[in-house]
Design a protein around this motif. Structure first.
Motif, short mmCIF file in Angstrom:
data_model
loop_
_atom_site.label_atom_id
_atom_site.label_comp_id
_atom_site.label_asym_id
_atom_site.label_seq_id
_atom_site.Cartn_x
_atom_site.Cartn_y
_atom_site.Cartn_z
N VAL A 69 47.73 36.28 41.49
CA VAL A 69 46.40 36.46 40.89
C VAL A 69 45.34 35.77 41.74
O VAL A 69 45.47 34.60 42.08
CB VAL A 69 46.38 35.91 39.45
CG1 VAL A 69 44.95 35.91 38.90
CG2 VAL A 69 47.29 36.75 38.56
N TYR B 290 37.49 40.74 35.45
CA TYR B 290 38.80 41.05 36.01
C TYR B 290 39.69 41.51 34.87
O TYR B 290 39.62 40.97 33.75
CB TYR B 290 39.44 39.83 36.66
CG TYR B 290 38.74 39.29 37.87
CD1 TYR B 290 39.17 39.61 39.16
CD2 TYR B 290 37.64 38.44 37.74
CE1 TYR B 290 38.53 39.11 40.28
CE2 TYR B 290 36.99 37.93 38.85
CZ TYR B 290 37.44 38.27 40.12
OH TYR B 290 36.80 37.76 41.23
N LEU C 145 43.64 41.83 33.77
CA LEU C 145 45.02 41.45 34.05
C LEU C 145 45.97 42.39 33.31
O LEU C 145 45.72 42.77 32.16
CB LEU C 145 45.30 40.02 33.58
CG LEU C 145 44.68 38.85 34.36
CD1 LEU C 145 45.16 37.53 33.76
CD2 LEU C 145 45.02 38.92 35.83
N VAL D 6 46.19 41.14 38.67
CA VAL D 6 44.85 41.72 38.58
C VAL D 6 44.95 43.19 38.97
O VAL D 6 45.38 43.52 40.08
CB VAL D 6 43.85 41.00 39.50
CG1 VAL D 6 42.50 41.72 39.50
CG2 VAL D 6 43.66 39.55 39.05
N HIS E 200 38.81 44.95 39.00
CA HIS E 200 37.74 43.95 38.93
C HIS E 200 36.45 44.58 39.43
O HIS E 200 36.47 45.59 40.15
CB HIS E 200 38.08 42.69 39.73
CG HIS E 200 38.19 42.91 41.21
ND1 HIS E 200 37.13 42.76 42.07
CD2 HIS E 200 39.25 43.27 41.98
CE1 HIS E 200 37.53 43.01 43.31
NE2 HIS E 200 38.82 43.33 43.28
#
Length: 231
Positions: A20, A202, A204, A209, A212
């Protein structure tokens, strides 16, 4: 201000974060979105030193900070307002605010300035925090965090369990911290509301990720609307 670079974190053999990377600039509100179990809370806990990372880097103002204890991060101006509020229930509103040392290097917040932000707390000033409503406890948790003079605040689900009116007030207060020179990293269950107050976001998914960009663009993106916001 904050840079998280390809971090990995796990609970035993269960990988919660896998590569991440995020950034938060001065005075920004950045939202972290995703379904339950995506790794959002783990990300905040990793940044604030509660959960160790096994790979990658976390830096504040260009200096590595991963591995530092939470109290040392607080001295650098990074404060975490956790999910569940975690106020001291037997202590009064005043005591909850005054128990925090102004240890950060961010803008100064006093008891009076916090009460100006949250007038409801002024009315409950001498009452035990455990007797406050959920919304009042959330206001107190935010105010207590600000007393430490943060430059960056991590907010974990600040509107969870609140009425729509109180939720809107809490999120608008977080957005208003920009004008005071405080940046925010916001994990929020109400994705539509989060995108309204955030500058960037962002997404998840299972510890990675997957999307974004500017919050305004993500709010109208077709894949976001279908997956999270409703068509």
């Amino acid at each position: 201000m904050l840079r998280v670079d390809a971090i990995r974190a796990a609970y035993g053999k269960v990988v919660a974060l896998n590569g991440v990377s995020i950034e938060v600039n001065e005075g920004e509100v950045v939202a972290i979105l995703g379904a339950n179990g995506a790794g959002k809370t783990t990300l905040l806990n990793a940044i604030s030193g509660v959960v160790p990372i096994t790979h990658g880097d976390i830096s504040l103002d260009g200096k590595p900070v991963h591995g530092l204890k939470p109290w040392r991060l607080a001295r650098l101006g990074l404060i975490h307002v956790p999910e569940g509020r975690e106020v001291f229930p037997a202590m009064t509103v005043e005591e909850n605010l005054r128990v925090v040392d102004a240890i950060g290097d961010g803008p100064e917040f006093t008891v009076d300035s916090v009460l100006d932000m949250f007038p409801r707390l002024r009315e409950r000033f001498d009452q035990a925090a455990g007797n406050l409503s959920g919304g009042e406890q959330q206001m107190l948790a935010i105010g207590r965090g600000l007393m430490a003079r943060p430059r960056l605040v991590l907010f974990d689900e600040p509107s969870l369990g609140l009425s729509p009116l109180i939720s809107k007030f809490v999120l608008s207060t977080i957005a208003a911290l920009r004008s005071k020179g405080v940046a925010s990293l916001l994990v929020e269950q109400n994705m539509r509301a989060a995108l309204k107050v955030a500058d960037r976001a962002y997404v998840l998914r299972v510890g990675r990720v997957v999307k974004h960009g500017p919050a305004s663009d993500m709010a109208v993106a077709q894949d976001m609307r279908e997956a999270y916001l409703g068509a």
